[in-house]
Motif scaffolding. Sequence first.
Motif, PDB file in Angstrom:
ATOM      1  N   LEU A  64       0.836  -1.206   0.000  1.00  0.00           N
ATOM      2  CA  LEU A  64       0.000   0.000   0.000  1.00  0.00           C
ATOM      3  C   LEU A  64       0.867   1.251   0.000  1.00  0.00           C
ATOM      4  O   LEU A  64       0.496   2.279  -0.567  1.00  0.00           O
ATOM      5  CB  LEU A  64      -0.927  -0.008   1.218  1.00  0.00           C
ATOM      6  N   ALA A  65       2.042   1.166   0.631  1.00  0.00           N
ATOM      7  CA  ALA A  65       2.933   2.323   0.705  1.00  0.00           C
ATOM      8  C   ALA A  65       3.451   2.709  -0.681  1.00  0.00           C
ATOM      9  O   ALA A  65       3.438   3.899  -1.044  1.00  0.00           O
ATOM     10  CB  ALA A  65       4.095   2.023   1.643  1.00  0.00           C
ATOM     11  N   ASN A  66       3.908   1.721  -1.488  1.00  0.00           N
ATOM     12  CA  ASN A  66       4.444   2.122  -2.793  1.00  0.00           C
ATOM     13  C   ASN A  66       3.337   2.513  -3.760  1.00  0.00           C
ATOM     14  O   ASN A  66       3.546   3.319  -4.661  1.00  0.00           O
ATOM     15  CB  ASN A  66       5.385   1.055  -3.390  1.00  0.00           C
ATOM     16  N   VAL A  67       2.128   1.974  -3.580  1.00  0.00           N
ATOM     17  CA  VAL A  67       0.992   2.436  -4.379  1.00  0.00           C
ATOM     18  C   VAL A  67       0.648   3.870  -4.006  1.00  0.00           C
ATOM     19  O   VAL A  67       0.412   4.727  -4.875  1.00  0.00           O
ATOM     20  CB  VAL A  67      -0.226   1.519  -4.197  1.00  0.00           C
ATOM     21  N   ALA A  68       0.632   4.144  -2.704  1.00  0.00           N
ATOM     22  CA  ALA A  68       0.306   5.489  -2.226  1.00  0.00           C
ATOM     23  C   ALA A  68       1.268   6.523  -2.802  1.00  0.00           C
ATOM     24  O   ALA A  68       0.854   7.613  -3.229  1.00  0.00           O
ATOM     25  CB  ALA A  68       0.338   5.510  -0.705  1.00  0.00           C
ATOM     26  N   SER A  69       2.563   6.186  -2.822  1.00  0.00           N
ATOM     27  CA  SER A  69       3.547   7.142  -3.333  1.00  0.00           C
ATOM     28  C   SER A  69       3.328   7.426  -4.818  1.00  0.00           C
ATOM     29  O   SER A  69       3.622   8.526  -5.291  1.00  0.00           O
ATOM     30  CB  SER A  69       4.959   6.618  -3.094  1.00  0.00           C
ATOM     31  N   ARG A  70       2.794   6.457  -5.550  1.00  0.00           N
ATOM     32  CA  ARG A  70       2.540   6.630  -6.977  1.00  0.00           C
ATOM     33  C   ARG A  70       1.416   7.628  -7.246  1.00  0.00           C
ATOM     34  O   ARG A  70       1.391   8.284  -8.284  1.00  0.00           O
ATOM     35  CB  ARG A  70       2.183   5.291  -7.613  1.00  0.00           C
ATOM     36  N   VAL A  71       0.445   7.684  -6.339  1.00  0.00           N
ATOM     37  CA  VAL A  71      -0.730   8.536  -6.573  1.00  0.00           C
ATOM     38  C   VAL A  71      -0.741   9.768  -5.674  1.00  0.00           C
ATOM     39  O   VAL A  71      -1.752  10.464  -5.581  1.00  0.00           O
ATOM     40  CB  VAL A  71      -2.034   7.724  -6.395  1.00  0.00           C
ATOM     41  N   GLY A  72       0.367  10.030  -5.005  1.00  0.00           N
ATOM     42  CA  GLY A  72       0.487  11.241  -4.193  1.00  0.00           C
ATOM     43  C   GLY A  72      -0.328  11.222  -2.923  1.00  0.00           C
ATOM     44  O   GLY A  72      -0.810  12.284  -2.478  1.00  0.00           O
ATOM     45  N   LEU A  73      -0.484  10.055  -2.317  1.00  0.00           N
ATOM     46  CA  LEU A  73      -1.207   9.923  -1.056  1.00  0.00           C
ATOM     47  C   LEU A  73      -0.285   9.344  -0.002  1.00  0.00           C
ATOM     48  O   LEU A  73       0.791   8.829  -0.296  1.00  0.00           O
ATOM     49  CB  LEU A  73      -2.416   8.998  -1.230  1.00  0.00           C
ATOM     50  N   ILE A  74      -0.729   9.402   1.235  1.00  0.00           N
ATOM     51  CA  ILE A  74      -0.047   8.681   2.303  1.00  0.00           C
ATOM     52  C   ILE A  74      -0.742   7.330   2.457  1.00  0.00           C
ATOM     53  O   ILE A  74      -1.886   7.155   2.025  1.00  0.00           O
ATOM     54  CB  ILE A  74      -0.049   9.457   3.634  1.00  0.00           C
ATOM     55  N   THR A  75      -0.065   6.390   3.058  1.00  0.00           N
ATOM     56  CA  THR A  75      -0.588   5.027   3.120  1.00  0.00           C
ATOM     57  C   THR A  75      -1.963   4.964   3.767  1.00  0.00           C
ATOM     58  O   THR A  75      -2.857   4.248   3.301  1.00  0.00           O
ATOM     59  CB  THR A  75       0.388   4.123   3.889  1.00  0.00           C
ATOM     60  N   THR A  76      -2.153   5.715   4.855  1.00  0.00           N
ATOM     61  CA  THR A  76      -3.445   5.671   5.539  1.00  0.00           C
ATOM     62  C   THR A  76      -4.571   6.195   4.662  1.00  0.00           C
ATOM     63  O   THR A  76      -5.723   5.777   4.814  1.00  0.00           O
ATOM     64  CB  THR A  76      -3.398   6.475   6.850  1.00  0.00           C
ATOM     65  N   SER A  77      -4.245   7.083   3.714  1.00  0.00           N
ATOM     66  CA  SER A  77      -5.276   7.574   2.795  1.00  0.00           C
ATOM     67  C   SER A  77      -5.714   6.470   1.833  1.00  0.00           C
ATOM     68  O   SER A  77      -6.896   6.373   1.481  1.00  0.00           O
ATOM     69  CB  SER A  77      -4.757   8.772   2.000  1.00  0.00           C
ATOM     70  N   VAL A  78      -4.774   5.621   1.421  1.00  0.00           N
ATOM     71  CA  VAL A  78      -5.117   4.512   0.528  1.00  0.00           C
ATOM     72  C   VAL A  78      -6.032   3.533   1.242  1.00  0.00           C
ATOM     73  O   VAL A  78      -6.951   2.960   0.642  1.00  0.00           O
ATOM     74  CB  VAL A  78      -3.846   3.802   0.020  1.00  0.00           C
ATOM     75  N   THR A  79      -5.833   3.350   2.549  1.00  0.00           N
ATOM     76  CA  THR A  79      -6.670   2.402   3.297  1.00  0.00           C
ATOM     77  C   THR A  79      -8.115   2.885   3.407  1.00  0.00           C
ATOM     78  O   THR A  79      -9.005   2.104   3.740  1.00  0.00           O
ATOM     79  CB  THR A  79      -6.109   2.156   4.713  1.00  0.00           C
ATOM     80  N   TYR A  80      -8.359   4.152   3.119  1.00  0.00           N
ATOM     81  CA  TYR A  80      -9.739   4.641   3.065  1.00  0.00           C
ATOM     82  C   TYR A  80     -10.476   4.001   1.889  1.00  0.00           C
ATOM     83  O   TYR A  80     -11.684   3.760   1.946  1.00  0.00           O
ATOM     84  CB  TYR A  80      -9.734   6.170   2.914  1.00  0.00           C
ATOM     85  N   TYR A  81      -9.718   3.696   0.828  1.00  0.00           N
ATOM     86  CA  TYR A  81     -10.297   3.082  -0.365  1.00  0.00           C
ATOM     87  C   TYR A  81     -10.182   1.561  -0.338  1.00  0.00           C
ATOM     88  O   TYR A  81     -11.098   0.860  -0.763  1.00  0.00           O
ATOM     89  CB  TYR A  81      -9.588   3.625  -1.622  1.00  0.00           C
ATOM     90  N   PHE A  82      -9.045   1.076   0.145  1.00  0.00           N
ATOM     91  CA  PHE A  82      -8.798  -0.374   0.210  1.00  0.00           C
ATOM     92  C   PHE A  82      -8.107  -0.671   1.536  1.00  0.00           C
ATOM     93  O   PHE A  82      -6.962  -0.256   1.742  1.00  0.00           O
ATOM     94  CB  PHE A  82      -7.915  -0.827  -0.963  1.00  0.00           C
ATOM     95  N   ARG A  83      -8.813  -1.375   2.420  1.00  0.00           N
ATOM     96  CA  ARG A  83      -8.306  -1.551   3.779  1.00  0.00           C
ATOM     97  C   ARG A  83      -7.053  -2.406   3.851  1.00  0.00           C
ATOM     98  O   ARG A  83      -6.212  -2.222   4.726  1.00  0.00           O
ATOM     99  CB  ARG A  83      -9.406  -2.147   4.665  1.00  0.00           C
ATOM    100  N   LYS A  84      -6.915  -3.377   2.922  1.00  0.00           N
ATOM    101  CA  LYS A  84      -5.741  -4.247   2.911  1.00  0.00           C
ATOM    102  C   LYS A  84      -5.211  -4.346   1.494  1.00  0.00           C
ATOM    103  O   LYS A  84      -5.952  -4.136   0.527  1.00  0.00           O
ATOM    104  CB  LYS A  84      -6.115  -5.646   3.423  1.00  0.00           C
ATOM    105  N   LYS A  85      -3.949  -4.703   1.389  1.00  0.00           N
ATOM    106  CA  LYS A  85      -3.378  -4.795   0.039  1.00  0.00           C
ATOM    107  C   LYS A  85      -4.030  -5.925  -0.745  1.00  0.00           C
ATOM    108  O   LYS A  85      -4.124  -5.861  -1.976  1.00  0.00           O
ATOM    109  CB  LYS A  85      -1.858  -4.963   0.103  1.00  0.00           C
ATOM    110  N   GLU A  86      -4.504  -6.959  -0.047  1.00  0.00           N
ATOM    111  CA  GLU A  86      -5.196  -8.046  -0.734  1.00  0.00           C
ATOM    112  C   GLU A  86      -6.494  -7.553  -1.369  1.00  0.00           C
ATOM    113  O   GLU A  86      -6.872  -8.007  -2.450  1.00  0.00           O
ATOM    114  CB  GLU A  86      -5.474  -9.194   0.225  1.00  0.00           C
ATOM    115  N   ASP A  87      -7.181  -6.620  -0.683  1.00  0.00           N
ATOM    116  CA  ASP A  87      -8.403  -6.046  -1.268  1.00  0.00           C
ATOM    117  C   ASP A  87      -8.075  -5.250  -2.525  1.00  0.00           C
ATOM    118  O   ASP A  87      -8.816  -5.273  -3.510  1.00  0.00           O
ATOM    119  CB  ASP A  87      -9.096  -5.140  -0.254  1.00  0.00           C
ATOM    120  N   LEU A  88      -6.948  -4.548  -2.481  1.00  0.00           N
ATOM    121  CA  LEU A  88      -6.524  -3.776  -3.649  1.00  0.00           C
ATOM    122  C   LEU A  88      -6.138  -4.710  -4.797  1.00  0.00           C
ATOM    123  O   LEU A  88      -6.483  -4.447  -5.961  1.00  0.00           O
ATOM    124  CB  LEU A  88      -5.348  -2.870  -3.277  1.00  0.00           C
TER     125      LEU A  88
END
Length: 422
Positions: A51-75
């Motif tokens: 989730l951290a390297n995905v977050a960096s790609r879209v200009g978010l922090i990791t916790t912001s990505v978890t708002y959309y996908f709680r776990k990397k498996e969900d993503l």
Amino acid sequence: MSASDKEVSSPSQERPRKSARADSKYARKQQAIVAAASEILNRDGVKGMTLANVASRVGLITTSVTYYFRKKEDLAVACFLDAIGRVDALVESALREPDARMRVQRMLQLWLQLRQRIVAGEEPPVALFGDMRTLQKPQRTVVGDAYRRFFAKLCALFETPECAWMTPTQRAARAHILSEQVFWAVIWLRRYDADDFERVHRRMCDILLHGFAGPGRTWRNVQVSLDEMLPEASTSAAQETFLIAATRLINERGYRGASVEKISERLNVTKGSFYYHHDAKDDLVVACFKRSFDTMRRIQRTVLAQTDDQWEQLMTLAAALFAYQMSERGPLLRTSALVALPLSMRQEMIEAYGQVSNRFAGVIADGITAGSMRAVDPMIGAQMFSATLNASAEYRWWVPGATGEQTHELYAKPMLMGLFAQ
């Protein structure tokens, strides 16, 4: 679908309702996350995506990505469902064509046009399906069910009056061959400029529809002896047994699913035995690939020394390699395992695979010169031959009712003679 599966397939279900404008913004951000994650998945696999390297790609922090996908498996699930949905739409469009040949051509055309747009940056990447098997339940169930629905639609490409002679088993095998061509082409298409994709389409269709056989050449079910071709393993008996078990488990469960514990449990040995043979799991995958490449080279050398007739060589190579896939020594390690390796190891294995494939291309090119094979593109033909071989290892999952003895007829014949050869 269970409650837990619903949670996986719709990670944003519990989000409070907002305005249409807010929902649109949410959807765009979610799509951007899926696009970034799909690109990372294709490069590093589920294992390497965080989730951290995905977050960096879209200009978010990791916790912001978890708002959309709680776990990397969900993503990962969202990426695979997005990919299945996009390819499923291509099949839907192809199904509008009046006959099966036109459907196959249209399906490939639409797929290559999609790849062309992705290369041009006009569409986000499509997650490759090879790493789906690394998911665990319930995520694996959600993605697996969606893929099976897509595969049933792919089989329907061959449900036309002129294909009435095909049994459900024959349709499924041909659909499996077609799917493997599409997904493996993503790898070798990197050698071509996107402007050449239309030419690639014509050449792939020519091989799929008409096969390799030259004038007057026919199909026969060649009988081979693996014991004569592979008299001795190049490793010790214990090492050979370990690599066979590891290859089978990696093919079934993917890199993540083939844990040291599961490999050891399958062989009824201790974890210490694993580390006696290999220092790390990556080393084990490389050893499995090297064993597969060595097997293919030994079979190639043996067959090419038996006859100077290239059509006979190609048929015998198919017979031997397909027989190996079903034998107690097999199967060969599937190319989908490549994505799990670190980039340096992966490139080495891709180059080794290319050398094996080039020998198939050489047989085809010599056969064209001698007149025993049709004038096809040897390089593309070799990749398509390899993809069909790769597919055959999974016949149990996609071709219900088939036996190991039938795989040569179900896979090799349609590849060498064309998908519509009776």
